[in-house]
Motif scaffolding. Structure first.
Motif, short mmCIF file in Angstrom:
data_model
loop_
_atom_site.label_atom_id
_atom_site.label_comp_id
_atom_site.label_asym_id
_atom_site.label_seq_id
_atom_site.Cartn_x
_atom_site.Cartn_y
_atom_site.Cartn_z
N GLU A 6 38.68 46.16 48.06
CA GLU A 6 38.23 45.78 46.72
C GLU A 6 36.81 45.25 46.78
O GLU A 6 36.39 44.67 47.78
CB GLU A 6 39.15 44.71 46.12
CG GLU A 6 40.56 45.21 45.82
CD GLU A 6 41.41 44.15 45.14
OE1 GLU A 6 42.27 44.53 44.32
OE2 GLU A 6 41.23 42.96 45.44
N TYR A 8 33.92 42.99 44.43
CA TYR A 8 33.67 42.10 43.29
C TYR A 8 32.17 41.99 43.07
O TYR A 8 31.40 41.79 44.02
CB TYR A 8 34.25 40.70 43.55
CG TYR A 8 35.75 40.68 43.70
CD1 TYR A 8 36.58 40.68 42.59
CD2 TYR A 8 36.35 40.66 44.96
CE1 TYR A 8 37.95 40.66 42.71
CE2 TYR A 8 37.72 40.64 45.10
CZ TYR A 8 38.52 40.65 43.96
OH TYR A 8 39.90 40.63 44.11
N SER A 10 29.13 41.29 39.45
CA SER A 10 28.93 41.05 38.03
C SER A 10 28.47 42.34 37.36
O SER A 10 27.38 42.85 37.66
CB SER A 10 27.90 39.94 37.81
OG SER A 10 27.51 39.89 36.45
N HIS A 104 44.75 37.72 44.85
CA HIS A 104 43.53 37.02 44.47
C HIS A 104 43.75 36.22 43.20
O HIS A 104 44.43 36.66 42.29
CB HIS A 104 42.39 38.02 44.22
CG HIS A 104 41.92 38.69 45.46
ND1 HIS A 104 41.34 38.00 46.50
CD2 HIS A 104 41.96 39.99 45.84
CE1 HIS A 104 41.02 38.85 47.45
NE2 HIS A 104 41.39 40.06 47.09
N GLY A 106 41.06 35.52 41.53
CA GLY A 106 39.95 36.03 40.73
C GLY A 106 38.80 36.36 41.62
O GLY A 106 38.89 36.29 42.84
N ALA A 107 37.69 36.75 41.02
CA ALA A 107 36.56 37.21 41.79
C ALA A 107 35.95 36.10 42.63
O ALA A 107 35.20 36.36 43.55
CB ALA A 107 35.50 37.78 40.87
N ASP A 108 36.25 34.84 42.33
CA ASP A 108 35.60 33.76 43.06
C ASP A 108 36.38 33.35 44.29
O ASP A 108 35.90 32.55 45.08
CB ASP A 108 35.42 32.55 42.16
CG ASP A 108 36.73 32.02 41.62
OD1 ASP A 108 36.82 30.81 41.38
OD2 ASP A 108 37.64 32.83 41.43
N PHE A 189 27.50 40.45 45.87
CA PHE A 189 28.81 41.09 45.79
C PHE A 189 29.69 40.58 46.93
O PHE A 189 29.20 40.03 47.92
CB PHE A 189 28.69 42.62 45.86
CG PHE A 189 28.08 43.14 47.14
CD1 PHE A 189 28.85 43.34 48.29
CD2 PHE A 189 26.72 43.41 47.21
CE1 PHE A 189 28.28 43.81 49.47
CE2 PHE A 189 26.14 43.87 48.39
CZ PHE A 189 26.92 44.07 49.51
N HIS A 204 28.38 34.33 44.07
CA HIS A 204 29.16 34.56 42.86
C HIS A 204 28.37 33.99 41.67
O HIS A 204 27.68 32.96 41.82
CB HIS A 204 30.50 33.85 42.99
CG HIS A 204 31.44 34.10 41.84
ND1 HIS A 204 31.37 33.41 40.66
CD2 HIS A 204 32.47 34.97 41.72
CE1 HIS A 204 32.31 33.84 39.84
NE2 HIS A 204 33.00 34.78 40.46
N TRP A 212 30.07 32.78 48.08
CA TRP A 212 31.38 33.16 47.55
C TRP A 212 32.46 32.31 48.22
O TRP A 212 32.45 32.13 49.44
CB TRP A 212 31.67 34.64 47.83
CG TRP A 212 30.74 35.59 47.14
CD1 TRP A 212 29.46 35.90 47.51
CD2 TRP A 212 31.02 36.34 45.96
NE1 TRP A 212 28.92 36.80 46.64
CE2 TRP A 212 29.85 37.10 45.67
CE3 TRP A 212 32.12 36.46 45.12
CZ2 TRP A 212 29.76 37.96 44.58
CZ3 TRP A 212 32.05 37.32 44.04
CH2 TRP A 212 30.88 38.05 43.77
#
Length: 341
Positions: A6, A8, A10, A104, A106-108, A189, A204, A212
Motif C-alpha cells: 500500500e 499513502y 496526499s 491500519h 489511517g495514513a498516519d 509518501f 505526513h 510518518w
C-alpha cells in the motif's frame, strides 16, 4: 512476496499521485515475476536450476541485490543468509505463507509487527535429524556464491545450493518503488509491504517536518501498541516468529533459522530495524533477531546509521523487555506498559 503493498500520500499535494502509485504497484508485480522461487519462469528459479553447473547471467538490478545480500551476510557474520533454503526445507518451513493481515488506523500510522504468537503447527514441520541437518548446512553459506561483477553473473560453488531473497526482497521492491515515486517528483509518501517492511519519504501532512508515525504492536497483546517510531527519509523492517512456528515435545521452533547452527533462533519476540534503505532494514531485522540482544547491540554500535528496537521476554510471565540502540528521543516513544494485561 505474498503480501499486500500500500502507498499513502496526499492527493491534494500530488494530483497525479494515483497514476504514479499505480505504476509503482505494477512494478511490484514485475519484481515478483523475477524474484519468486514459487514461479518456475522467474530469474531466481532459473538461477537455482542452473548456477550449480555454470555461471548464470543476471539482470543488473538483481545482481546488485544479490551483492547487497552477500555483503550484509558478511557484515553480520552469517546471521543473515540468502542460501538457507535447504535448512528451511529440513525443518518443513518451505510452504508458502499467506499475506500478512493489514490493520491500519489511517495514513498516519502503520503497524510494523505481526500479531501475538499463535499455534501455527502444520503438517510437514518437524525437527530434523543430525544427518539431515548436517547435509543441509553443507549447502548453506553466501561465501559459497561466486558473484562476478565483470559479467553480472552468479555461480554456486557447492552442488545443491539455492538462493531465496524472501528476507530482503520486500524491502528491495519498496526501494525500487520509492525511486520511481521520487522520480515523479513525489517527496512525501509512505509505502509498506505486508506491514513488516516500510519506506517513508518526507512527512505526513499532519506531521510537517517530523515524518510518518509507525506503530509497533505489543507482541503479547496485538490490540495494543507498544511503541511508535517516526520515519523520515528512512526505512523500517521487522522480523519475528510469532505466526510461523510449531511445537514439538513441549518446545517451540520458529521459522527464523540461524544459518550458522541450522537451528531456529530463540529468545526474541521481534526486532525492528531502521536503516537507509528498506532492503537493508529487511535483511538486518532477520540478522539481528538471530544475533540476539548483545550481538545486535554490537552490530549497531559499529554501524551508526542503523538503529533497532528489539522486544524480548520480560522478567515475569506476560511481560516483555525492550532493547534499543541508535534511537533518539525524536525517533520513538513507548506507548504501553511492557507488561501484558
Amino acid at each position: 512476496m505474498a503480501c499486500q503493498f500500500e502507498i499513502y500520500f496526499s492527493a491534494a499535494q500530488y494530483p497525479a499521485g494515483t497514476e504514479w502509485a499505480s505504476a509503482a504497484l505494477d512494478l511490484v508485480e514485475q519484481l515478483e515475476e523475477q524474484l519468486s522461487v514459487y514461479r518456475p519462469q522467474s530469474q531466481l528459479s532459473e538461477i537455482n536450476r542452473s548456477a550449480g553447473r555454470r555461471a548464470v547471467p543476471v539482470e543488473p538490478w538483481l545482481f546488485g541485490l544479490l551483492r547487497q545480500a552477500q555483503t550484509i551476510s558478511a557484515q553480520t557474520h552469517g546471521a543473515f543468509d540468502m542460501t538457507t533454503g535447504p535448512l528451511s526445507r529440513a525443518w518443513g518451513f518451505c510452504a508458502r505463507s499467506g499475506p500478512d493481515p493489514v490493520d491500519h488506523d489511517g495514513a498516519d500510522q502503520a503497524s510494523a509487527v505481526r500479531p501475538a504468537p499463535r499455534d501455527r503447527t502444520r503438517p510437514g514441520r518437524r525437527v530434523p535429524g543430525a544427518a539431515q541437518l548436517s547435509s543441509a548446512l553443507a549447502r548453506v553459506g553466501s561465501e559459497r556464491l561466486q558473484l562476478d561483477e565483470q559479467t553480472d553473473s552468479i555461480r554456486f560453488l557447492t552442488p545443491g545450493m539455492e538462493i531465496n531473497v524472501h528476507g530482503i526482497g520486500k524491502g528491495y521492491a519498496l526501494d525500487r518503488c520509492a525511486a520511481l515515486l521520487r522520480s515523479a517528483g513525489m517527496q512525501d509518501f509512505l509505502m509498506h509491504g505486508g506491514q513488516s517492511s516500510v519506506v517513508a519519504a518526507g512527512s505526513h501532512p499532519a506531521l510537517p517536518g517530523r515524518g510518518w508515525a509507525v506503530g509497533i504492536r505489543h507482541p503479547l497483546c496485538p490490540d495494543r501498541r507498544l511503541a511508535e517510531l517516526l520515519l523520515r527519509d528512512r526505512a523500517l523492517g521487522t522480523s519475528g516468529s510469532g505466526t510461523q512456528f510449531f511445537r514439538h515435545r513441549g518446545a517451540e521452533y520458529g521459522h527464523l533459522i540461524d544459518p550458522r547452527t541450522g537451528y531456529p533462533a530463540k529468545g526474541v519476540y521481534s526486532v525492528t530495524v531502521l536503516a537507509r534503505t528498506a532492503a537493508e532494514a529487511d535483511a538486518l531485522a532477520t540478522a539481528l533477531y538471530v544475533l540476539g540482544p548483545e550481538g545486535a547491540r554490537q552490530h549497531c554500535a559499529t554501524h551508526p546509521h542503523r538503529a533497532m528496537l528489539m522486544v524480548g521476554p520480560g522478567p515475569q510471565e506476560g511481560a516483555v523487555t525492550l532493547h534499543q540502540h541508535g534511537l533518539t528521543a525524536n525517533d520513538w516513544r513507548q506507548l504501553a506498559d511492557p507488561t501484558a494485561e
